[in-house]
Design a protein around this motif. Structure first.
Motif, PDB file in Angstrom:
ATOM      1  N   UNK A   1       0.834  -1.205   0.000  1.00  0.00           N
ATOM      2  CA  UNK A   1       0.000   0.000   0.000  1.00  0.00           C
ATOM      3  C   UNK A   1       0.870   1.258   0.000  1.00  0.00           C
ATOM      4  N   UNK A   2       1.924   1.267   0.813  1.00  0.00           N
ATOM      5  CA  UNK A   2       2.824   2.437   0.853  1.00  0.00           C
ATOM      6  C   UNK A   2       3.524   2.644  -0.483  1.00  0.00           C
ATOM      7  N   UNK A   3       3.985   1.557  -1.098  1.00  0.00           N
ATOM      8  CA  UNK A   3       4.702   1.672  -2.369  1.00  0.00           C
ATOM      9  C   UNK A   3       3.772   2.142  -3.486  1.00  0.00           C
ATOM     10  N   UNK A   4       2.561   1.658  -3.521  1.00  0.00           N
ATOM     11  CA  UNK A   4       1.607   2.113  -4.542  1.00  0.00           C
ATOM     12  C   UNK A   4       1.306   3.600  -4.367  1.00  0.00           C
ATOM     13  N   UNK A   5       1.126   4.050  -3.126  1.00  0.00           N
ATOM     14  CA  UNK A   5       0.906   5.486  -2.868  1.00  0.00           C
ATOM     15  C   UNK A   5       2.116   6.296  -3.304  1.00  0.00           C
ATOM     16  N   UNK A   6       3.317   5.800  -3.000  1.00  0.00           N
ATOM     17  CA  UNK A   6       4.545   6.502  -3.364  1.00  0.00           C
ATOM     18  C   UNK A   6       4.639   6.684  -4.873  1.00  0.00           C
ATOM     19  N   UNK A   7       4.182   5.703  -5.617  1.00  0.00           N
ATOM     20  CA  UNK A   7       4.220   5.756  -7.080  1.00  0.00           C
ATOM     21  C   UNK A   7       3.025   6.490  -7.672  1.00  0.00           C
ATOM     22  N   UNK A   8       2.074   6.888  -6.836  1.00  0.00           N
ATOM     23  CA  UNK A   8       0.884   7.572  -7.331  1.00  0.00           C
ATOM     24  C   UNK A   8      -0.092   6.648  -8.028  1.00  0.00           C
ATOM     25  N   UNK A   9      -0.049   5.362  -7.695  1.00  0.00           N
ATOM     26  CA  UNK A   9      -0.939   4.372  -8.302  1.00  0.00           C
ATOM     27  C   UNK A   9      -2.115   4.078  -7.382  1.00  0.00           C
ATOM     28  N   UNK A  10      -3.204   3.692  -7.984  1.00  0.00           N
ATOM     29  CA  UNK A  10      -4.371   3.270  -7.219  1.00  0.00           C
ATOM     30  C   UNK A  10      -4.074   1.928  -6.560  1.00  0.00           C
ATOM     31  N   UNK A  11      -4.783   1.612  -5.480  1.00  0.00           N
ATOM     32  CA  UNK A  11      -4.589   0.300  -4.856  1.00  0.00           C
ATOM     33  C   UNK A  11      -4.906  -0.838  -5.820  1.00  0.00           C
ATOM     34  N   UNK A  12      -4.230  -1.949  -5.636  1.00  0.00           N
ATOM     35  CA  UNK A  12      -4.512  -3.161  -6.398  1.00  0.00           C
ATOM     36  C   UNK A  12      -4.960  -4.230  -5.408  1.00  0.00           C
ATOM     37  N   UNK A  13      -5.607  -5.257  -5.924  1.00  0.00           N
ATOM     38  CA  UNK A  13      -5.972  -6.389  -5.081  1.00  0.00           C
ATOM     39  C   UNK A  13      -4.693  -7.172  -4.788  1.00  0.00           C
ATOM     40  N   UNK A  14      -4.491  -7.497  -3.544  1.00  0.00           N
ATOM     41  CA  UNK A  14      -3.301  -8.245  -3.137  1.00  0.00           C
ATOM     42  C   UNK A  14      -3.730  -9.407  -2.265  1.00  0.00           C
ATOM     43  N   UNK A  15      -3.416 -10.613  -2.732  1.00  0.00           N
ATOM     44  CA  UNK A  15      -3.705 -11.821  -1.976  1.00  0.00           C
ATOM     45  C   UNK A  15      -2.382 -12.400  -1.501  1.00  0.00           C
ATOM     46  N   UNK A  16      -2.290 -12.670  -0.209  1.00  0.00           N
ATOM     47  CA  UNK A  16      -1.075 -13.254   0.354  1.00  0.00           C
ATOM     48  C   UNK A  16      -1.463 -14.544   1.064  1.00  0.00           C
ATOM     49  N   UNK A  17      -0.961 -15.667   0.539  1.00  0.00           N
ATOM     50  CA  UNK A  17      -1.232 -16.958   1.169  1.00  0.00           C
ATOM     51  C   UNK A  17       0.053 -17.474   1.813  1.00  0.00           C
ATOM     52  N   UNK A  18      -0.118 -18.357   2.763  1.00  0.00           N
ATOM     53  CA  UNK A  18       1.021 -18.948   3.476  1.00  0.00           C
ATOM     54  C   UNK A  18       1.049 -20.440   3.169  1.00  0.00           C
ATOM     55  N   UNK A  19       2.219 -20.899   2.717  1.00  0.00           N
ATOM     56  CA  UNK A  19       2.417 -22.330   2.459  1.00  0.00           C
ATOM     57  C   UNK A  19       3.812 -22.685   2.957  1.00  0.00           C
ATOM     58  N   UNK A  20       3.925 -23.046   4.208  1.00  0.00           N
ATOM     59  CA  UNK A  20       5.228 -23.335   4.815  1.00  0.00           C
ATOM     60  C   UNK A  20       5.851 -24.617   4.265  1.00  0.00           C
ATOM     61  N   UNK A  21       5.097 -25.402   3.501  1.00  0.00           N
ATOM     62  CA  UNK A  21       5.673 -26.582   2.846  1.00  0.00           C
ATOM     63  C   UNK A  21       6.487 -26.183   1.623  1.00  0.00           C
ATOM     64  N   UNK A  22       6.185 -25.007   1.064  1.00  0.00           N
ATOM     65  CA  UNK A  22       6.937 -24.509  -0.098  1.00  0.00           C
ATOM     66  C   UNK A  22       8.303 -24.028   0.390  1.00  0.00           C
ATOM     67  N   UNK A  23       9.389 -24.459  -0.244  1.00  0.00           N
ATOM     68  CA  UNK A  23      10.726 -24.136   0.264  1.00  0.00           C
ATOM     69  C   UNK A  23      11.186 -22.701   0.012  1.00  0.00           C
TER      70      UNK A  23
END
Length: 109
Positions: free
Chosen positions: A48-70
């Protein structure tokens, strides 16, 4: 991991892919693997901070956790919106296509 640096690099890489396709960045889907040291909340805040810094509108951001992935932080999906006829756009919003573009680097460490 430095969340601000990861956000800058991942957004820049996604914008490069969007520009090459003549599209706008709409969404990023990230996966946190076993080597990731960030929390989903920290990454969302940094994006969110980086998008504001660049003057861009928010984007959808999905963050999933998979601790099995190395890996660390990986891009697993990108949503793009076609630019209007005759124009190129990098402004987020609109309809997305659910493909992960080639050339988008993984940020695993």
């Amino acid at each position: 991991m430095n969340e601000a640096r990861a956000a800058r690099r991942l957004i820049e890489a996604a914008l490069v892919v969007a520009r090459r396709r003549g599209a706008a960045l709409r969404r990023l889907d990230l996966r946190l693997g076993a080597k990731a040291t960030s929390t989903p909340s920290d990454l969302r805040d940094a994006f969110a901070r980086e998008l504001r810094r660049r003057g861009l509108s928010p984007i959808a951001l999905t963050v999933s956790i998979d601790r099995r992935h190395p890996g660390g932080v990986d891009v697993v999906g990108v949503g793009l919106r076609e630019a209007p006829a005759g124009g190129r756009s990098t402004t987020p919003g609109g309809r997305g296509d659910d493909d992960a573009p080639r050339g988008l680097p993984s940020r695993s460490r």
